[in-house]
Design an enzyme around this catalytic site. Structure first.
Site, PDB file in Angstrom:
ATOM      1  N   ASP B 460      52.460  16.355  12.383  1.00  0.00           N
ATOM      2  CA  ASP B 460      52.302  15.160  11.580  1.00  0.00           C
ATOM      3  C   ASP B 460      52.317  13.985  12.550  1.00  0.00           C
ATOM      4  OD1 ASP B 460      52.471  13.402   9.402  1.00  0.00           O
ATOM      5  OD2 ASP B 460      54.637  13.255   9.690  1.00  0.00           O
ATOM      6  N   GLU B 570      57.273  -1.221   3.769  1.00  0.00           N
ATOM      7  CA  GLU B 570      57.659  -2.345   2.912  1.00  0.00           C
ATOM      8  C   GLU B 570      58.812  -3.117   3.509  1.00  0.00           C
ATOM      9  OE1 GLU B 570      58.412  -1.029  -1.038  1.00  0.00           O
ATOM     10  OE2 GLU B 570      56.292  -1.113  -1.583  1.00  0.00           O
ATOM     11  N   ASP B 751      46.665   8.662   8.255  1.00  0.00           N
ATOM     12  CA  ASP B 751      46.176   7.364   8.694  1.00  0.00           C
ATOM     13  C   ASP B 751      44.653   7.297   8.728  1.00  0.00           C
ATOM     14  OD1 ASP B 751      48.526   6.121   9.014  1.00  0.00           O
ATOM     15  OD2 ASP B 751      48.766   6.657  11.125  1.00  0.00           O
ATOM     16  N   LYS B 858      47.099  19.650   4.571  1.00  0.00           N
ATOM     17  CA  LYS B 858      47.763  20.049   5.811  1.00  0.00           C
ATOM     18  C   LYS B 858      48.062  21.538   5.785  1.00  0.00           C
ATOM     19  CE  LYS B 858      49.984  15.647   6.835  1.00  0.00           C
ATOM     20  NZ  LYS B 858      51.222  14.962   7.170  1.00  0.00           N
TER      21      LYS B 858
END
Lengths: 349, 1177
Positions: B460, B570, B751, B858
């Site tokens: 990952d 955030e 991403d 994945k």
């Protein structure tokens, strides 16, 4: 860790106390053991090491081999097979019947001494094809009973020779039942040779394994007689023939010590053996032999160890030389990185 | 599970087509479900999918069906008697202990005999009890099994005792329960479903409860779930408005209808009827046992699940059990050995049969057979059951005698060795992570040695390669880029402070700020740009689910503002907003308070559409103090640009897009911020729809999503934010090491492609010399075409390389190929015939980078590789989205990082940092593999030598399975005489030092090539075994031929010879001799001698005093010496020839380590040839 910027998400409100965190550190304590860094010796098979150890082996082995062979050759051993010869010509068709029938079975053998034999001369009987290591046979004994009088009834392991007429047999079991009972008498030039039958068994057996207060009882009373009988007035610890017999042999061809002649024998002496041929080996084609042998430091006459040592020693010498030649012809530098697979020419693979 | 998954995807598909979501989504989910199914086939870990799969699909399930009555449990609030009258729901007492005093013996034995090894032991022992087969005495035959059983039972009993104790403590804790109108202390174990419980701050929750009311007027409670999933951040839970005020009055009228207990800790589905109103309850309304209440003075809830039925108890299952590749291989050889055993036994029986046949006439009277028993009056056969039976018994007896041919003790040794290896891995100081204070964790104990054979690493990105500590770096506002916060310029670290009620509030984290932007932000809303900056930061401060906490510091006048939330992105954005003067101070479900440049402003939160992985954006509807209403939306660029109004401000849009591209090529994570002012009518329309949707009983999640997408449209773009996620320490070096070790590294990330590529460069996954192949296709046909083209291209690139390698070693230039593929293309590739093409392509590439992949994709990729090769795969990840991949791979590694512990819970091994993969694989993995591989072979050899010695002897005993070797010695042989050294060597022997191994990753290839344990080695070992056993047996046999030797004496010689032989054999192969090894090897020999002496000192055994008599002769010692030398010479010769003339890499490295030659030459060479030899396939 920068103290300005603690990981915001892991620091729950009010619970972040750096000193507490340090106290609770789970960092493994360093020790050479846990880090697998104990001091270690890492021997490598270098040519020098290998060649010299092979040389060392040959240097040790060849002399031992020579010594063993010499020892074996110095042993004088006379073997006389008598199982067939001692049966009258007429009875040879049915040897089993002859041996089982009552009557005198005395037989005389003349043995010529080939070489000077120094005392003590060991007298063995050798049985061939007698499986004293057969499972049924080996198990058929009661060591407890042999050892103490109180365990006379401990015969469960002795079947089928456990009881006779409802009474326990002492010593019970097939081994005792099949006790060897040929006897030998020696004379030289008409003169009796004294035969020492004391101390032919192991001292440890006499003292601890066979009880001093255990007497034969009810022995060889069954319908089928297997072998010799015992003097019921002597304790087992003094019945040395039995003790020797009960040390069951490892292999189907074995010798058992019968006695020792405490006298030198000269070459060309003729020994007259008067033997009672009573033991039945005919039912299973067993052979009986009489063996007179001197002893060396290595025991009896057996060339095997000498030959084995010479062979191994010679082989090691040869290998040491081969390695030396190879090392001189095609050496490899130890630890040369150019031999590493990723450094080698890939086309070479 | 399989069927479940497909049903879900089926329903999803029909649903999504109705809603006309682009078709690739449904395909994606279809492929996922199949991907999951392939993984789920692998067995026991299926159940674990439950929690995650459920969480993913919760929305659909909820929306699709109501809970039917038979699937529901009814909880009458504050009426436990009625609640429990129909069905007996579990009480709250828990029981983690497995056994009670009575059940301990049967249950523990039952569990222990689950192992095949023990059953084998048992069957042999039982066979031996039959009088016809009694080879060994009773004691000797049962002793080893009894010993192992006893040790395990004592261990289990102790563990269970501790569980009993902790259960007792847990069950006797006190909680406040509403009884007769007042809260009273009650023991946890007496709590019943339906009771109302009050929990105070920092208390642990006793059971799963639906929140009814809290100290917060809006009904918010904060809980910490660290005991549940390890996440230490605070989560918000809400009580329903309707229940807030009526804690004590007429609560008994309430009825909760909820789903049956399940293990999904992230989902809950229920309805509550209060005052005739039906309310829908979700995961945010339930608080679970084991959590702690934080920052909330009290909370009141009604127990819905208690005791064993609580989610935390349902989730407490052990680590997944896997079997290592080596062990699977080993089992093949075990079967071979079984055949060998059967062959030996058959030979013995046949020969015995022939012997019996030949002597059938004489058996009655042969003194050593004596078939007839004459002691009774009627003569009967004694212990003879006829020819056929005798042969059969002989066969079974030979199985008993030769039983250790199957090295059952090996299984036990392997377990011990793995425990030892795990001990050293856990205590390796090099794998301790300071930042998270975490050691390496071994969760699965069965696959240590697999770590030495890993060929594919699937990693990952976020949180695994990177730290997942987000830092706000740049902003693009209204088309202007503010990236002044350049680290090189030592720009100021701004921690904006404000004074509220005489207290200074300061954000907990400072942020590097751009001075220009700071000036603009402080300048207020007067300028045009200032207005946009205001909107931008207001959006950052408000459009999130972050909860601010005010924390005291040592200085009483200063307080820190700590932002807690589930998303690190955030957090970073809110800290950034605070730094620029937009400090979020308070958040409740109804409003937020933001301090704007020192001026406290209150905004009403009229609605919040939470982030969803499908929408990839979230929105908040704010009511401004001036009564205007605005919607702020924040989300990923792909999904944001589709909802942005492109008609106006096109130049701003284009500039923003340009900035986004440049940010992401710097490896930054980007988010786009948009907003729209709502007119009254629009707002009313939305509000009605929102209200309807959020109270809907059917299809709530889907309705909410529909409402969200209606409001998130025609947005005006304000700007974009860029967050840096720093690479973890040592990641580039680690990746380089892995690549040098010929491990293929695949990075799977959610991403954007540009971000992924740039991270690829910075982590040295991609290099400038690498040729990139990029596959972005929107249809299956395009995919096929680009894959086929790519394969041709990759072949062309790798083709000439091979020939150029031929020319010379130093000049060889390889052009590695890197494949970059995106999630959209994968949708078409996974689970279609294109998988094969992708695999072909990937096998030509040294690096594969998959971007924009969904969590289940994945797992699909891992399964794709796993299906097509026998090579070992390893998956490493840190988040919940990596769980499927971790479970699918042969070895799963969890990073205990920022994203909680779900990955760790699902993993086989867990560690703190990605870079620990290097010591884990290259050092520990290599060692484990070498040790375990050698140990297995050695155990085969060790037992076979002994069995063969017994076998040879049987040939000289009329095939009657007599053993010259004492029965106790044959039992103790594999238990005491020879077991310790192999275990010690299996744990401690090091073929190479840690330093060498990590410096020369290529040495890892030994595991790939299966150098230690393969068929060739097995057969060579077996041949060697036959020779060694023959030497050990026949030298004494010939030396003692025609002598007076008795069985026990020669047996003792064989025992000692065998033990010394196998120990010296082991000693010859030991690489590093520490004092422990010395002690084990020589100690074993000494222990054997002592045992033999002790056994021979027992007068009632036939072999009494044999060893002393035998050892008093020269023959004994000469035999021993000859056996050892003759038996070991061939092996030594072969070993030396092999090591000297065709040395393995390990051998050379070992020599170099000793003579110090590797450092000067080696490293240079390695840098020249970063890629190992071409794959041998």
């Amino acid at each position: 860790m920068d103290s300005n910027t603690p990981p915001s998400s892991s620091a729950a409100a009010g619970s972040a106390d750096p000193s507490a965190a340090r106290r609770n550190s789970k960092r493994p304590k360093y020790s050479r053991f846990t880090q697998q860094e104990l001091p270690a010796c890492k021997p490598i098979l270098t040519p020098g090491w290998v060649i010299s150890s092979f040389m060392l082996v040959s240097i040790v082995f060849i002399p031992i081999g020579v010594a063993s062979l010499l020892a074996s050759h110095n042993v004088v051993e006379i073997v006389d097979r008598y199982d067939t010869v001692c049966i009258p010509e007429s009875a040879r068709n049915d040897k089993v019947n002859y041996i089982q029938s009552p009557g005198d079975k005395t037989c005389t053998r003349n043995i010529t001494v080939t070489k000077h034999m120094k005392k003590p001369i060991y007298l063995y009987y050798q049985l061939d094809n007698f499986y004293q290591n057969h499972r049924r046979y080996v198990k058929s004994r009661s060591d407890a009973q042999l050892r103490s009088n109180g365990s006379a009834d401990d015969v469960s392991s002795c079947e089928p020779e456990d009881k006779s007429n409802g009474q326990p047999i002492v010593p019970c079991g097939l081994i005792a039942w099949s006790l060897f009972n040929d006897t030998y008498d020696f004379s030289r030039n008409g003169q009796q040779l004294s035969l020492n039958k004391k101390g032919i068994s192991w001292k440890s057996d006499r003292e601890h394994k066979f009880g001093k207060n255990v007497f034969p009882r009810n022995f060889q009373n069954g319908s089928l007689i297997g072998g010799g009988s015992l003097n019921s007035s002597l304790p087992l610890s003094e019945q040395e023939d039995l003790i020797v017999w009960m040390r069951t042999a490892a292999l189907p061809t074995f010798r058992k010590l019968y006695g020792k002649i405490e006298d030198d024998l000269q070459a060309n002496d003729v020994i007259m053996v008067t033997l009672e041929n009573r033991y039945n080996t005919y039912s299973f084609n067993g052979k009986k032999k009489l063996v007179l042998s001197t002893a060396s430091w290595l025991g009896g006459k057996n060339d095997f160890l000498g030959i084995a040592y010479l062979t191994v020693g010679g082989l090691c010498l040869f290998l040491a030389m081969v390695f030396t030649i190879l090392y001189l012809v095609k050496p490899r530098q130890l630890g040369d990185p150019s031999y590493l697979s990723w450094n080698r020419n890939p086309g070479w693979q | 599970m399989d069927s479940n998954a497909s049903i879900e995807s089926e329903s999803y598909r029909s649903f999504s087509s109705r809603r006309s979501i682009s078709s690739h989504h449904s395909k994606l989910s279809a492929s996922n479900s199949i991907g999951e199914a392939t993984c789920a086939e692998m067995g026991s870990k299926k159940v674990r999918h439950g929690s995650r799969g459920g969480a993913d699909s919760e929305g659909f399930n909820l929306s699709q069906k109501e809970i039917s009555d038979e699937d529901a449990r009814f909880v009458y609030i504050n009426d436990p008697a009625r609640t429990n009258e129909r069905f007996e729901y579990a009480r709250n007492s828990i029981r983690t202990a497995k056994y009670s005093v009575i059940t301990f013996l049967p249950r523990n034995l039952f569990e222990q005999f689950h192992r095949v090894a023990y059953i084998y032991f048992l069957v042999i022992a039982i066979l031996n009890q039959l009088p016809q087969l009694a080879v060994f005495g009773r004691g000797a035959s049962i002793m080893p099994l009894a010993f192992v059983l006893l040790v395990t039972a004592v261990k289990d009993a102790y563990e269970d005792y501790r569980r009993h104790r902790s259960d007792r403590i847990e069950n006797n804790r006190l909680a406040l329960v509403l009884v007769d109108g007042e809260f009273r202390d009650k023991k946890w174990k007496d709590i019943e479903v339906g009771e109302i419980i009050r929990v105070r701050a920092n208390e642990t929750l006793p059971c799963d409860m639906v929140l009814l009311s809290t100290s917060d007027p809006t009904g918010v409670a904060y809980i910490q779930t660290i005991n549940l999933d390890g996440e230490s951040n605070l989560k918000t839970r809400y009580a329903k408005q309707e229940t807030l005020s009526k804690i004590l009055e007429n609560m008994s009228s309430g009825l909760i209808k909820c789903e049956k207990p399940n293990r999904n800790i992230y989902g809950f589905h229920a309805n509550m009827e209060v005052d005739g109103k039906r309310l829908s309850l979700g995961a945010s309304n339930i608080i679970l046992r084991g959590c702690e209440l934080k920052n909330t003075a009290w909370a009141v809830g009604v127990a819905v699940y208690a005791g064993q039925e609580t989610k935390v108890m349902l989730n407490s299952s052990g680590a997944p059990s896997k079997r290592s590749k080596l062990e699977k291989r080993m089992n093949v050889e075990i079967i071979l050995l079984s055949f060998f055993l059967i062959t030996l036994c058959s030979i013995v029986s046949v020969l015995a049969a022939i012997w019996l046949r030949r002597h059938r006439d004489k058996l009655d009277n042969i003194p050593y057979y004596r078939r007839k028993d004459y002691s009774e009056t009627d003569v009967e056969n004694y212990n003879y059951y006829g020819w056929g039976w005798e042969i059969f018994f002989t066969f079974l007896m030979s199985v008993i005698v030769f039983q250790i041919m199957i090295p059952i003790s090996l299984y036990i040794s392997m377990e011990l060795v793995r425990v030892g290896q795990a001990f050293f891995m856990i205590r390796d100081g090099g794998m301790y992570d300071e930042a998270s204070n975490s050691r390496f964790q071994c969760r699965a104990l069965n696959i240590n040695e697999d770590l030495g054979q890993i060929k594919y690493v699937f990693s990952d990105k976020t949180g695994t390669l990177t730290e997942n500590k987000m830092e706000f770096r740049s902003a693009s506002i209204w088309g202007v880029d503010y990236s002044g916060g350049n680290p090189d310029l030592q720009s100021e670290q701004v921690a904006h402070e404000v004074e509220v009620d005489g207290k200074i509030l300061r954000p907990k984290m400072a942020v590097r700020a751009d001075p220009e932007l700071l000036r603009l932000a402080r300048g207020g809303r007067e300028s045009e740009q200032g207005k946009h900056v205001y909107d931008f930061f207001l959006a950052l401060a408000s459009c999130n689910t972050i909860v601010p906490f005010v924390v005291d510091t040592e200085d009483p006048s200063v307080k820190l503002v700590d932002y807690q939330g589930e998303s690190p992105d955030e957090q970073a954005l809110v800290y950034a907003a605070a730094a620029y003067g937009f400090m979020l101070i308070e958040r409740t479900s109804g409003h937020i308070v933001v301090d704007v440049q020192g001026e406290k402003q209150r905004f009403n939160v009229l609605g919040l559409h939470e982030f969803e992985s499908d929408r990839k954006r979230m929105s908040v509807i704010l009511g401004f103090p001036d009564k205007s209403v605005k919607v702020f939306v924040k989300g990923a660029d792909t999904t944001m640009f589709s909802v942005i109004d492109r008609t106006s401000n096109n130049n701003v849009l284009q500039a923003t897009e340009g900035h986004l591209l440049s940010y992401s090529s710097m490896g930054l994570r980007t988010l786009v911020v948009g907003m729209r002012e709502l007119s009254n009518s629009e707002f009313d329309k939305w509000y009605i729809a929102f209200e309807a949707a959020s109270t809907a009983l059917m299809g709530r999640a889907a309705l909410l999503r529909k409402v969200a997408s209606s409001i998130e449209s025609n947005l005006c773009v304000i700007g974009a934010s860029a967050i840096e996620d720093k690479l973890q320490l040592g990641v580039p070096e680690a990746i380089e090491s892995l690549r040098m070790a010929d491990i293929k590294v695949w990075v799977l990330t959610g991403d954007k492609q540009e971000t992924a590529i740039s991270i690829g460069y910075s982590s040295r996954l991609l290099t400038s010399r690498m040729n990139q192949i990029i596959i972005n296709s929107n249809s299956k046909e395009l995919c096929r075409k680009s894959l086929e083209d790519a394969i041709i291209k990759a072949k062309k690139l790798s083709g000439p390389n091979v020939s150029s390698n031929m020319e010379g070693s130093s000049g060889a230039v390889t052009i590695p190929v890197g494949l970059i593929i995106d999630g959209t293309s994968l949708v078409y590739i996974l689970d279609s015939e294109l998988e094969e093409l992708l695999f072909q392509l990937a096998s030509h590439c040294s690096v594969v980078l998959c971007c924009r992949v969904a969590p289940l994709q994945k797992a699909g990729i891992v399964a794709l590789v796993k299906k097509r090769t026998s090579d070992m795969t390893l998956a490493i990840g840190d988040g919940a989205n990596d769980v499927s991949m971790i479970q699918c791979a042969d070895v799963g590694i969890g990073i205990s990082g920022q994203e909680g512990r779900q990955a760790v819970m699902a993993s086989d091994f867990a560690m703190g940092q990605f870079r620990f993969l290097v010591p884990l694989l290259l050092v520990h993995g290599h060692w484990n593999y070498q040790r375990m591989g050698y140990m297995i072979l050695y155990n085969f050899y060790r037992n076979a030598v002994f069995v063969l010695i017994l076998f040879w002897y049987v040939l000289y005993t009329c095939f009657t399975l007599t053993t010259a070797i004492n029965e106790w010695s044959s039992v103790l042989y594999s238990v005491i005489y020879t077991s310790v050294p192999t275990i010690v060597v299996g744990i401690l022997d090091k073929d190479l030092s840690k330093r060498t191994l990590s410096k020369h990753p290529q040495l890892y290839g030994a595991g790939h090539r299966q150098e230690v344990y393969n068929s060739k080695h097995f057969w060579l070992t077996m041949v060697d075994t036959i020779w060694q056993s023959a030497a050990a047996f026949f030298i004494p046999l010939l030396a003692y031929r025609k002598s007076t030797v008795d069985g026990p004496s020669i047996g003792d010689l064989w025992t000692l010879a065998a033990v010394i032989l196998v120990n010296l054999h082991l000693a010859m192969d030991i690489v590093s001799w520490t004092w422990v090894t010395h002690a084990a090897i020589w100690g074993s020999i000494v222990a054997t001698v002592i045992c033999v002496i002790v056994i021979d000192a027992i007068p009632i055994l036939p072999g009494y005093w044999a060893i002393f008599h035998a050892a008093g002769t020269w023959v004994f010692w000469l035999c021993l010496l000859a056996i050892i030398v003759a038996a070991l010479v061939p092996r030594l010769v072969v070993k030396f020839f092999h090591q000297y003339y065709c040395p393995s890499d390990i051998q050379i490295a070992r020599e170099a380590e000793k003579y110090g030659r590797l450092r000067d030459h080696g490293t240079v060479e390695i840098e020249m040839n970063p890629i190992l030899e071409p794959p041998r396939r």
